[in-house]
Design an enzyme around this catalytic site. Structure first.
Site, mmCIF file in Angstrom:
data_model
loop_
_atom_site.group_PDB
_atom_site.id
_atom_site.type_symbol
_atom_site.label_atom_id
_atom_site.label_comp_id
_atom_site.label_asym_id
_atom_site.label_seq_id
_atom_site.Cartn_x
_atom_site.Cartn_y
_atom_site.Cartn_z
ATOM 1 N N ASN A 148 22.399 -18.636 29.522
ATOM 2 C CA ASN A 148 20.954 -18.711 29.140
ATOM 3 C C ASN A 148 20.491 -17.934 28.068
ATOM 4 O OD1 ASN A 148 20.271 -19.942 31.469
ATOM 5 N ND2 ASN A 148 20.391 -18.266 32.918
ATOM 6 N N CYS A 169 23.345 -25.458 35.376
ATOM 7 C CA CYS A 169 22.866 -24.387 35.973
ATOM 8 C C CYS A 169 23.204 -24.891 37.478
ATOM 9 C CB CYS A 169 21.465 -24.128 35.753
ATOM 10 S SG CYS A 169 20.661 -22.880 36.589
ATOM 11 N N HIS A 170 23.148 -23.963 38.446
ATOM 12 C CA HIS A 170 23.425 -24.154 39.775
ATOM 13 C C HIS A 170 21.986 -24.090 40.603
ATOM 14 C CE1 HIS A 170 24.848 -19.700 39.145
ATOM 15 N NE2 HIS A 170 23.633 -19.684 39.607
ATOM 16 N N HIS A 199 15.049 -24.108 35.208
ATOM 17 C CA HIS A 199 14.534 -22.823 36.020
ATOM 18 C C HIS A 199 13.031 -23.124 36.234
ATOM 19 C CE1 HIS A 199 17.358 -19.595 34.965
ATOM 20 N NE2 HIS A 199 17.844 -20.518 35.522
#
Length: 439
Positions: A148, A169-170, A199
């Site tokens: 990030n 990303c998880h 996000h």
């Protein structure tokens, strides 16, 4: 022998998850797992851990640590990136403590906001150095970015690095299971669709046997909000804007101008917002690592179960040509999400097979969701502009357009804060710090 290179391999626990997954994947058994890190001790720790894990699981991969980055990359077919430039100390501490002097508080500080902007400025030059090496010694490699700020780093690599890149990303994989667990709902056999930006991607559809589950989700969420819990910001956003967001409340509290406000301190308690969460987490992780290091690094009976991290599944799909679907971070070229800017990095469904990673067309987001995403994209694009041009005014502009920062500080204070951060980071921001010294 094909090679998977892991940059930032000193992140031992994450290396265990991602490379342990590779060890459990039959199609990857003859690969070399090449490890590189600038911290020699952490690199050695990860090497020992992975050698033990290989033996205990009976994997036939080869584990090899490198102290020369270019040699670690040479001939790689896949490159996994998990670096943190500047680390917890000094950089993360600086990103949190100096803004506090201006009354600006953060929770995580790694995506946008002041913390995200300066983390990007530290990291983009390093990533572009990676890209130069990759083009020289493994030009066909697929670069899998886990670091990030996801959108800015992936965007810089795709627009300026000249390297095949996808951001991973998880938060998408965890979104529905965690939501249903929170609301005591059964997540079996549900179908869902997620798209947006990293996000700030949105659960656009959620069904079981063709039935829309959103009415039940929203009903339970309203009841849940009557008590304190860890997802209060996300549930409030869902109530006001109609859809559930993929990333946690602690993150989303600082992506918007509504929640962390010095003139409304009661909101911190109302929405159960953990200020300074990331620095506290770093300290806890360091303490936990000191306690558990021996059990992880030198444990000859170490075991592993395959995680939901995308990396091994992507590599497996590309090696076997058995398709796999992910949500990946890619450029919005061609208007994958038609009401977001084309230069933006979007997080959309992608099909992976031997031909690579093919993003899927999403179309328009509901307008209110696109509007929320655009507020973050503005800062992301100007941060990349600052990194690539070396112009300090673009740092100021990125910060002025950040929703949380702009809601709390005047233009003058934003400029002063950015100048203070440049000075404090010093050589971690060589282009901008050199300018300060010359002045």
């Amino acid at each position: 022998m094909s090679k998977i290179t892991f940059l930032g391999a000193g992140s031992t626990v994450f290396a265990k998850n991602v490379l342990g997954d590779c060890m459990l994947t039959p199609a990857l058994q003859e690969f070399e797992l090449a490890l590189f890190d600038i911290d020699d001790q952490r690199l050695k720790d990860s090497e020992n851990m992975l050698i033990n894990l290989k033996a205990s699981m009976g994997s036939s991969v080869q584990v090899k640590a490198y102290t020369n980055r270019k040699e670690a990359l040479r001939g790689a077919k896949y490159v996994i990136n998990a670096i943190q430039v500047g680390g917890y100390k000094p950089s993360t501490v600086i990103d949190f403590e100096i803004p506090k002097k201006y009354g600006l508080r953060q929770t995580i500080g790694d995506t946008i906001g002041i913390g995200g902007i300066f983390r990007s400025l530290r990291t983009i030059p390093v990533m572009l150095d990676f890209a130069k090496d990759i083009k020289e010694v493994c030009p066909d490699a697929m670069f899998l970015n886990y670091t990030n700020p996801m959108a800015t780093l992936t965007g810089a690599m795709l627009r300026y690095g000249g390297v095949k890149t996808v951001g991973l990303c998880h938060s998408v994989q965890a979104c529905v299971p965690e939501l249903f667990k929170s609301l005591d709902m059964d997540s079996n056999n549900v179908q869902w669709k997620v798209a947006g930006i990293n996000h700030l991607a949105w659960l656009l559809e959620i069904t079981r046997d063709g039935k829309d589950l959103y009415p039940e989700i929203k009903k339970r969420a309203i009841e849940k909000q009557k008590e304190k819990h860890d997802d209060m910001v996300r549930f409030e956003l869902m109530q006001r804007f109609g859809y559930y967001v993929t990333e946690s409340s602690e993150h989303n509290a600082e992506y918007h101008p509504y929640f962390i406000k010095k003139n409304y301190p009661e909101l911190i308690d109302k929405y159960n917002i953990p200020l300074d969460e990331y620095p506290h987490r770093c300290v806890s992780q360091i303490e936990e690592w000191e306690k558990t290091r021996e059990d992880i690094v030198n444990n000859q009976n170490l075991t592993h179960e395959r995680t939901h991290e995308y990396a091994s599944y992507i590599i497996e799909a590309m090696e076997t040509d058995v398709p796999f679907k992910i949500n990946g971070n890619v450029l919005n070229n061609g208007g994958l999400i038609s009401n977001l800017p084309t230069k933006a990095v979007v997080e959309v469904p992608c099909l992976v097979d031997r031909s690579g990673i093919t993003p899927c067309y999403v179309g328009e987001l509901p307008e209110q969701l696109a509007a929320l995403d655009r507020t973050n994209i503005n800062t992301q694009l100007l941060t990349i502009e600052a990194a690539m041009t070396g112009k300090r005014e673009h740092i100021y502009q990125a910060a002025m357009l950040d929703p949380h920062t702009a809601a709390e500080l005047s233009m003058e204070d934003i400029v002063l804060l950015c100048d203070d951060l440049i000075e404090a980071h010093g050589e971690w921001l060589p282009t901008f710090y050199k300018e300060s010294v010359l002045k």
